[in-house]
Every structure is written in C-alpha cells, then in structure tokens.
Design a protein around this motif. Structure first.
Motif, PDB file in Angstrom:
ATOM      1  N   GLU A  54       1.030  -1.116   0.038  1.00 15.32           N
ATOM      2  CA  GLU A  54      -0.004   0.193   0.056  1.00 15.32           C
ATOM      3  C   GLU A  54       1.010   1.201   0.019  1.00 15.32           C
ATOM      4  O   GLU A  54       1.817   1.411   0.812  1.00 15.32           O
ATOM      5  CB  GLU A  54      -0.771  -0.096   1.202  1.00 15.32           C
ATOM      6  N   ASP A  55       0.641   2.153  -0.990  1.00 14.49           N
ATOM      7  CA  ASP A  55       1.142   3.479  -0.884  1.00 14.49           C
ATOM      8  C   ASP A  55       0.919   4.426   0.027  1.00 14.49           C
ATOM      9  O   ASP A  55      -0.438   4.300   0.524  1.00 14.49           O
ATOM     10  CB  ASP A  55       1.103   4.059  -2.422  1.00 14.49           C
ATOM     11  N   GLY A  57       1.051   8.653   1.425  1.00 10.46           N
ATOM     12  CA  GLY A  57       1.127   9.910   0.838  1.00 10.46           C
ATOM     13  C   GLY A  57       1.860  10.679   1.887  1.00 10.46           C
ATOM     14  O   GLY A  57       2.282   9.966   3.261  1.00 10.46           O
ATOM     15  N   ALA A  75       7.052   1.820   4.865  1.00  8.73           N
ATOM     16  CA  ALA A  75       6.476   1.449   3.312  1.00  8.73           C
ATOM     17  C   ALA A  75       7.405   1.348   2.714  1.00  8.73           C
ATOM     18  O   ALA A  75       7.648   0.341   1.502  1.00  8.73           O
ATOM     19  CB  ALA A  75       5.524   2.653   2.877  1.00  8.73           C
ATOM     20  N   ARG A  79       9.079  -2.020   0.326  1.00  8.02           N
ATOM     21  CA  ARG A  79       9.180  -2.158  -1.014  1.00  8.02           C
ATOM     22  C   ARG A  79      10.744  -2.539  -1.303  1.00  8.02           C
ATOM     23  O   ARG A  79      10.825  -3.432  -2.172  1.00  8.02           O
ATOM     24  CB  ARG A  79       9.130  -0.843  -1.456  1.00  8.02           C
ATOM     25  N   LEU A  91       2.830  -0.887  -6.423  1.00 10.45           N
ATOM     26  CA  LEU A  91       2.630  -0.216  -5.247  1.00 10.45           C
ATOM     27  C   LEU A  91       1.467   0.731  -5.572  1.00 10.45           C
ATOM     28  O   LEU A  91       0.967   0.855  -6.623  1.00 10.45           O
ATOM     29  CB  LEU A  91       3.485   1.295  -5.220  1.00 10.45           C
ATOM     30  N   THR A  93      -2.189   3.023  -4.078  1.00  7.47           N
ATOM     31  CA  THR A  93      -2.904   3.651  -3.104  1.00  7.47           C
ATOM     32  C   THR A  93      -4.159   2.923  -2.512  1.00  7.47           C
ATOM     33  O   THR A  93      -4.752   1.920  -3.232  1.00  7.47           O
ATOM     34  CB  THR A  93      -3.678   4.943  -3.419  1.00  7.47           C
TER      35      THR A  93
END
Length: 155
Positions: A54-55, A57, A75, A79, A91, A93
């Motif tokens: 999950e991205d 922000g 995060a 990755r 990746l 959102t």
C-alpha cells in the motif's frame, strides 16, 4: 505452492499477509516484527509470484509529522524487501486497491474499515478477521488476482 503477498505498511498497526494459490491465507506478520523478521519471513516463501504494497502519501494537515514519517519509512522498507528478494510487486494507493475490489469509497475511516472487514470475511469465511490484518489480506487477495498466471497448465 505459489503464493502472493499484501503489505499494509503501518509502523504499529501494519501487517503482511501471504495467500497460497489455493486461496488460503498461510502466513501473517503483524505488530512488533522487525524489518529483518519480515525479510526472512517473505524469503521463506520461494514461490511468491507477486504482491502489493500500500502506498502512503505525505503528511496532511492535522496528521503528526513524526508518525507519518515513520509510516513512510516503513513503507519504503517493505518495498525494498520485496525488491531485494526479487519478488514482483506493485505500489497501490488505498483508494485504487479498494476500487479494484469493488469497495465503496466511504469518506469516514471507520466506515471504510468496516466495509474492508466485511469483504475480507466474505472472501475468507473461515478466518478470524481483526482490523490490523484485514487490509493486508485484501491486498494479498488482489495481488493473487493480478499476478496469478492466466493460463495454468496441469502436469
């Protein structure tokens, strides 16, 4: 057996779920796991075909900068783990993966979490769903749909 992973990168409430190609969750890692624990856990599944992280922000007004910074760092670690293990990953959102699973875009966080949990329970009725595992499980489920070979051949 092939498997697929989903990572919800929350630094304290995040989780990793791995689903086998038989559509059964086979591994969970939650809370208090170190980056090394996660690296070794994912490395134990040599047939992971892909996954979704999950991205997250940047911090928005009203969010704590320190906690958001930890989330972004975590995060990035997730990755890096997948990349170092040579596992294909995407990746995504939360808005995108929720839409791909057909979940309504509820504005309030409690409503989104409730809808996520209800879908996860429908997909995996024999699993005990807890809020800290649900998103990772749904991400792994979506990864299975994305990375599963389209033309399976039987031996």
């Amino acid at each position: 057996m092939a498997s697929y992973f989903g990572i919800d990168p929350g630094s304290t409430s995040g989780a990793v779920a791995i689903i086998g190609d038989d559509h059964k969750p086979i591994y969970w890692m939650c809370k208090n796991e170190t980056t090394r624990d996660i690296y070794e856990g994912l490395g134990d599944f040599y047939e992971i075909r892909g996954g979704i992280v999950e991205d997250v922000g940047p911090a928005r007004p009203g969010q704590g900068l320190a906690s958001q910074s930890k989330l972004i760092l975590h995060a990035g670690e997730m990755r890096a783990i997948a990349s170092c293990l040579g596992i294909p990953w995407e990746l995504m959102t939360a808005k995108k993966w929720r839409a791909m699973l057909g979940l309504a875009q509820a504005k309030a966080r409690p409503q989104r979490k409730k809808l996520n949990k209800e879908l996860a329970q429908r997909l995996y009725p024999n699993e005990k769903m807890t809020n800290d595992k649900v998103d990772a499980l749904l991400l792994a489920h979506l990864a299975m749909k994305i990375f599963e070979p389209k033309n399976k051949t039987q031996n």
